[in-house]
Motif scaffolding. Structure first.
Motif, mmCIF file in Angstrom:
data_model
loop_
_atom_site.group_PDB
_atom_site.id
_atom_site.type_symbol
_atom_site.label_atom_id
_atom_site.label_comp_id
_atom_site.label_asym_id
_atom_site.label_seq_id
_atom_site.Cartn_x
_atom_site.Cartn_y
_atom_site.Cartn_z
ATOM 1 N N VAL A 265 26.988 -28.604 109.234
ATOM 2 C CA VAL A 265 28.150 -29.441 109.544
ATOM 3 C C VAL A 265 28.841 -28.974 110.822
ATOM 4 O O VAL A 265 29.707 -29.669 111.337
ATOM 5 N N HIS A 266 28.462 -27.806 111.326
ATOM 6 C CA HIS A 266 29.104 -27.238 112.508
ATOM 7 C C HIS A 266 28.282 -27.501 113.765
ATOM 8 O O HIS A 266 27.151 -27.013 113.876
ATOM 9 N N PRO A 267 28.837 -28.231 114.737
ATOM 10 C CA PRO A 267 28.092 -28.485 115.982
ATOM 11 C C PRO A 267 27.643 -27.214 116.701
ATOM 12 O O PRO A 267 26.570 -27.189 117.286
ATOM 13 N N PRO B 53 22.621 -31.996 121.551
ATOM 14 C CA PRO B 53 22.644 -33.000 120.473
ATOM 15 C C PRO B 53 21.687 -32.638 119.337
ATOM 16 O O PRO B 53 20.670 -31.975 119.543
ATOM 17 N N SER B 54 22.028 -33.093 118.150
ATOM 18 C CA SER B 54 21.165 -32.859 116.995
ATOM 19 C C SER B 54 19.975 -33.806 117.035
ATOM 20 O O SER B 54 20.034 -34.885 117.619
ATOM 21 N N SER B 55 18.896 -33.404 116.380
ATOM 22 C CA SER B 55 17.707 -34.245 116.270
ATOM 23 C C SER B 55 17.968 -35.427 115.333
ATOM 24 O O SER B 55 17.487 -36.534 115.569
ATOM 25 N N LEU B 56 18.725 -35.160 114.269
ATOM 26 C CA LEU B 56 19.066 -36.174 113.267
ATOM 27 C C LEU B 56 20.561 -36.106 112.996
ATOM 28 O O LEU B 56 21.179 -35.054 113.164
ATOM 29 N N ARG B 57 21.121 -37.227 112.546
ATOM 30 C CA ARG B 57 22.523 -37.276 112.126
ATOM 31 C C ARG B 57 22.579 -37.977 110.789
ATOM 32 O O ARG B 57 21.908 -38.983 110.577
ATOM 33 N N ALA B 58 23.400 -37.435 109.892
ATOM 34 C CA ALA B 58 23.516 -38.028 108.557
ATOM 35 C C ALA B 58 24.948 -37.854 108.064
ATOM 36 O O ALA B 58 25.674 -36.972 108.534
ATOM 37 N N THR B 59 25.329 -38.684 107.108
ATOM 38 C CA THR B 59 26.669 -38.588 106.539
ATOM 39 C C THR B 59 26.719 -37.650 105.344
ATOM 40 O O THR B 59 27.788 -37.296 104.875
ATOM 41 N N GLY B 60 25.562 -37.236 104.838
ATOM 42 C CA GLY B 60 25.477 -36.322 103.704
ATOM 43 C C GLY B 60 24.023 -36.019 103.425
ATOM 44 O O GLY B 60 23.120 -36.549 104.094
ATOM 45 N N LEU B 61 23.769 -35.201 102.432
ATOM 46 C CA LEU B 61 22.389 -34.819 102.133
ATOM 47 C C LEU B 61 21.565 -35.971 101.571
ATOM 48 O O LEU B 61 20.364 -36.040 101.811
ATOM 49 N N ASP B 62 22.205 -36.875 100.838
ATOM 50 C CA ASP B 62 21.469 -38.051 100.355
ATOM 51 C C ASP B 62 20.965 -38.880 101.534
ATOM 52 O O ASP B 62 19.824 -39.323 101.560
ATOM 53 N N ASP B 63 21.840 -39.101 102.512
ATOM 54 C CA ASP B 63 21.477 -39.853 103.713
ATOM 55 C C ASP B 63 20.352 -39.134 104.466
ATOM 56 O O ASP B 63 19.367 -39.759 104.893
ATOM 57 N N LEU B 64 20.445 -37.825 104.600
ATOM 58 C CA LEU B 64 19.417 -37.061 105.293
ATOM 59 C C LEU B 64 18.094 -37.154 104.542
ATOM 60 O O LEU B 64 17.035 -37.362 105.160
ATOM 61 N N ALA B 65 18.121 -37.012 103.222
ATOM 62 C CA ALA B 65 16.891 -37.111 102.426
ATOM 63 C C ALA B 65 16.211 -38.460 102.641
ATOM 64 O O ALA B 65 14.984 -38.543 102.758
ATOM 65 N N ILE C 148 25.309 -32.981 109.747
ATOM 66 C CA ILE C 148 25.967 -33.730 108.683
ATOM 67 C C ILE C 148 27.399 -33.959 109.148
ATOM 68 O O ILE C 148 28.201 -33.041 109.212
ATOM 69 N N HIS C 149 27.700 -35.195 109.520
ATOM 70 C CA HIS C 149 29.040 -35.516 110.038
ATOM 71 C C HIS C 149 29.815 -36.290 108.984
ATOM 72 O O HIS C 149 29.752 -37.502 108.889
ATOM 73 N N ARG C 150 30.543 -35.546 108.182
ATOM 74 C CA ARG C 150 31.309 -36.120 107.070
ATOM 75 C C ARG C 150 32.595 -36.782 107.532
ATOM 76 O O ARG C 150 33.029 -37.757 106.950
ATOM 77 N N ALA C 151 33.210 -36.225 108.529
ATOM 78 C CA ALA C 151 34.530 -36.701 108.938
ATOM 79 C C ALA C 151 34.472 -37.911 109.868
ATOM 80 O O ALA C 151 35.493 -38.541 110.114
ATOM 81 N N GLY C 152 33.305 -38.225 110.387
ATOM 82 C CA GLY C 152 33.195 -39.350 111.307
ATOM 83 C C GLY C 152 33.681 -39.037 112.708
ATOM 84 O O GLY C 152 33.811 -39.933 113.536
ATOM 85 N N THR C 153 33.958 -37.773 112.995
ATOM 86 C CA THR C 153 34.393 -37.394 114.338
ATOM 87 C C THR C 153 33.192 -37.375 115.274
ATOM 88 O O THR C 153 32.064 -37.127 114.839
#
Length: 143
Positions: free
Chosen positions: A96-98, A127-139, A114-119
């Protein structure tokens, strides 16, 4: 993935949604081994993950205490690769930490933010290779 924080902040327990995702086979079905790497102690990680009922889902709980360098230094990620017996380019760091994403990317790892806050992601970091809102989204993205 890092749920326990370093010694500068108190450790936080895992979020309920992340616990559900770890327990589901989707993350493992992607063929990935689950390992942690924290700037905190393995003892704290052990306590948090055991209390949350997910300790057995993880192959290893690694700490930079054994790496000789704190994340985001390359040596920390290189230590994790050696401990897992794999090449950094075949590892996926989920954080979660850039600053952690940036360090891992510079060390040659694939990264998922994992960008939970939407910031927005800071432009000063790799930049990250992937972006997700949580682990379910990443899976789901890894499936």
């Amino acid at each position: 993935m890092r749920w326990a924080t370093g010694s500068r902040r108190p450790a936080r327990p895992p979020r309920a949604a992340d616990l559900r995702a770890v327990r589901r086979p989707a993350l493992r079905a992607s063929g990935r081994r689950l390992v942690t790497l924290t700037n905190g102690s393995t003892g704290v990680s052990e306590q948090l993950f055991t209390a949350a009922g997910v300790r057995d889902e993880f192959e290893a709980l690694l700490s930079v205490e054994d790496a000789g360098a704190w994340k985001p230094a390359r040596a920390a990620y290189d230590y994790a690769a050696r401990a897992c017996g794999t090449d950094p380019a075949e590892m996926l760091l989920v954080a979660v930490h850039p600053w952690d994403i940036d360090g891992a990317a510079r060390a040659g790892l694939i990264t998922a933010w994992i960008h939970r806050a939407g910031t927005p992601y800071p432009e000063c970091f790799t930049p990250s290779s992937l972006r997700a809102t949580g682990l379910d989204d990443l899976a789901a993205q890894l499936a």
